[in-house]
Design a protein around this motif. Structure first.
Motif, PDB file in Angstrom:
ATOM      1  N   PRO A   1     -17.244   7.158 -13.834  1.00 25.93           N
ATOM      2  CA  PRO A   1     -16.302   7.601 -12.811  1.00 25.93           C
ATOM      3  C   PRO A   1     -16.976   8.610 -11.883  1.00 25.93           C
ATOM      4  O   PRO A   1     -17.686   9.506 -12.338  1.00 25.93           O
ATOM      5  CB  PRO A   1     -15.177   8.261 -13.613  1.00 25.93           C
ATOM      6  N   VAL A   2     -16.751   8.432 -10.581  1.00 26.42           N
ATOM      7  CA  VAL A   2     -17.373   9.322  -9.592  1.00 26.42           C
ATOM      8  C   VAL A   2     -16.317   9.758  -8.579  1.00 26.42           C
ATOM      9  O   VAL A   2     -15.536   8.935  -8.102  1.00 26.42           O
ATOM     10  CB  VAL A   2     -18.514   8.584  -8.848  1.00 26.42           C
ATOM     11  N   VAL A   3     -16.311  11.055  -8.252  1.00 23.81           N
ATOM     12  CA  VAL A   3     -15.443  11.568  -7.192  1.00 23.81           C
ATOM     13  C   VAL A   3     -16.314  11.960  -6.001  1.00 23.81           C
ATOM     14  O   VAL A   3     -17.257  12.726  -6.147  1.00 23.81           O
ATOM     15  CB  VAL A   3     -14.652  12.814  -7.670  1.00 23.81           C
ATOM     16  N   ASP A   4     -16.001  11.408  -4.843  1.00 17.23           N
ATOM     17  CA  ASP A   4     -16.695  11.788  -3.615  1.00 17.23           C
ATOM     18  C   ASP A   4     -16.137  13.138  -3.156  1.00 17.23           C
ATOM     19  O   ASP A   4     -14.996  13.238  -2.704  1.00 17.23           O
ATOM     20  CB  ASP A   4     -16.465  10.720  -2.542  1.00 17.23           C
TER      21      ASP A   4
ATOM     22  N   PRO B   1      -6.614  12.982 -17.537  1.00 17.32           N
ATOM     23  CA  PRO B   1      -7.229  14.279 -17.890  1.00 17.32           C
ATOM     24  C   PRO B   1      -8.467  14.145 -18.775  1.00 17.32           C
ATOM     25  O   PRO B   1      -9.250  15.088 -18.866  1.00 17.32           O
ATOM     26  CB  PRO B   1      -6.094  15.020 -18.612  1.00 17.32           C
ATOM     27  N   SER B   2      -8.637  12.991 -19.381  1.00 22.20           N
ATOM     28  CA  SER B   2      -9.829  12.785 -20.216  1.00 22.20           C
ATOM     29  C   SER B   2     -11.061  12.509 -19.369  1.00 22.20           C
ATOM     30  O   SER B   2     -12.184  12.539 -19.867  1.00 22.20           O
ATOM     31  CB  SER B   2      -9.603  11.603 -21.157  1.00 22.20           C
ATOM     32  N   MET B   3     -10.865  12.270 -18.087  1.00 22.37           N
ATOM     33  CA  MET B   3     -11.991  11.904 -17.207  1.00 22.37           C
ATOM     34  C   MET B   3     -12.210  12.842 -16.036  1.00 22.37           C
ATOM     35  O   MET B   3     -13.323  12.934 -15.524  1.00 22.37           O
ATOM     36  CB  MET B   3     -11.770  10.490 -16.648  1.00 22.37           C
ATOM     37  N   PHE B   4     -11.151  13.551 -15.608  1.00 23.63           N
ATOM     38  CA  PHE B   4     -11.278  14.363 -14.393  1.00 23.63           C
ATOM     39  C   PHE B   4     -10.748  15.769 -14.600  1.00 23.63           C
ATOM     40  O   PHE B   4      -9.831  15.995 -15.365  1.00 23.63           O
ATOM     41  CB  PHE B   4     -10.504  13.716 -13.227  1.00 23.63           C
TER      42      PHE B   4
ATOM     43  N   TYR C   1     -13.673  16.502 -10.098  1.00 26.04           N
ATOM     44  CA  TYR C   1     -14.968  15.971 -10.514  1.00 26.04           C
ATOM     45  C   TYR C   1     -14.786  15.262 -11.843  1.00 26.04           C
ATOM     46  O   TYR C   1     -13.828  15.540 -12.579  1.00 26.04           O
ATOM     47  CB  TYR C   1     -16.022  17.075 -10.612  1.00 26.04           C
ATOM     48  N   ALA C   2     -15.700  14.343 -12.111  1.00 24.13           N
ATOM     49  CA  ALA C   2     -15.648  13.614 -13.368  1.00 24.13           C
ATOM     50  C   ALA C   2     -16.252  14.472 -14.468  1.00 24.13           C
ATOM     51  O   ALA C   2     -17.328  15.041 -14.301  1.00 24.13           O
ATOM     52  CB  ALA C   2     -16.405  12.299 -13.243  1.00 24.13           C
ATOM     53  N   ILE C   3     -15.555  14.569 -15.583  1.00 22.92           N
ATOM     54  CA  ILE C   3     -16.048  15.386 -16.694  1.00 22.92           C
ATOM     55  C   ILE C   3     -16.779  14.550 -17.730  1.00 22.92           C
ATOM     56  O   ILE C   3     -17.257  15.083 -18.723  1.00 22.92           O
ATOM     57  CB  ILE C   3     -14.893  16.175 -17.368  1.00 22.92           C
ATOM     58  N   VAL C   4     -16.844  13.255 -17.490  1.00 18.93           N
ATOM     59  CA  VAL C   4     -17.569  12.372 -18.410  1.00 18.93           C
ATOM     60  C   VAL C   4     -18.519  11.477 -17.617  1.00 18.93           C
ATOM     61  O   VAL C   4     -18.293  11.203 -16.439  1.00 18.93           O
ATOM     62  CB  VAL C   4     -16.603  11.471 -19.233  1.00 18.93           C
ATOM     63  N   ASP C   5     -19.599  11.051 -18.242  1.00 19.36           N
ATOM     64  CA  ASP C   5     -20.548  10.145 -17.602  1.00 19.36           C
ATOM     65  C   ASP C   5     -20.120   8.689 -17.762  1.00 19.36           C
ATOM     66  O   ASP C   5     -20.569   7.824 -17.026  1.00 19.36           O
ATOM     67  CB  ASP C   5     -21.950  10.317 -18.198  1.00 19.36           C
ATOM     68  N   GLU C   6     -19.282   8.457 -18.757  1.00 13.25           N
ATOM     69  CA  GLU C   6     -18.816   7.100 -19.014  1.00 13.25           C
ATOM     70  C   GLU C   6     -17.303   7.129 -19.197  1.00 13.25           C
ATOM     71  O   GLU C   6     -16.767   8.052 -19.823  1.00 13.25           O
ATOM     72  CB  GLU C   6     -19.443   6.551 -20.306  1.00 13.25           C
TER      73      GLU C   6
ATOM     74  N   VAL D   1     -15.380   3.812  -9.667  1.00 11.88           N
ATOM     75  CA  VAL D   1     -15.902   3.612 -11.016  1.00 11.88           C
ATOM     76  C   VAL D   1     -17.037   2.617 -10.888  1.00 11.88           C
ATOM     77  O   VAL D   1     -16.819   1.464 -10.526  1.00 11.88           O
ATOM     78  CB  VAL D   1     -14.811   3.111 -11.975  1.00 11.88           C
ATOM     79  N   GLU D   2     -18.248   3.098 -11.144  1.00  7.14           N
ATOM     80  CA  GLU D   2     -19.434   2.274 -10.867  1.00  7.14           C
ATOM     81  C   GLU D   2     -19.943   1.612 -12.140  1.00  7.14           C
ATOM     82  O   GLU D   2     -19.957   2.233 -13.186  1.00  7.14           O
ATOM     83  CB  GLU D   2     -20.536   3.150 -10.279  1.00  7.14           C
TER      84      GLU D   2
END
Ligand code: F3S
Length: 62
Positions: A3-6, A21-24, A33-38, A61-62
């Motif tokens: 996950p990526v936030v511009d 909330p588990s991702m951002f 911002y994303a708090i996880v790489d996956e 989400v890339e």
């Protein structure tokens, strides 16, 4: 999937950490911002919901 936030697009509405909330989270600049790489296993639908919930389409989400 990552996950990526511009940061240039985010207007700090706060929806994504509310939806997923588990991702951002919000940083000190009031941007998300994303708090996880996956994306956590089994939370792909939640990630997609966050992408679709952002009013300025700042999340990918890339
Ligand atoms: Fe920003 Fe969109 Fe999240 S505006 S706070 S990235 S829902």
């Amino acid at each position: 999937m990552k996950p990526v936030v511009d940061q240039d697009l985010c207007i700090g509405c706060g929806v994504c950490p509310s939806v997923a909330p588990s991702m951002f989270d919000m940083n000190d600049d009031g941007k998300a911002y994303a708090i996880v790489d996956e994306v956590p296993a089994g939370e792909e639908d939640l990630a997609e919901e966050a992408v679709e919930s952002c009013p300025v389409a700042a999340i990918t989400v890339e």
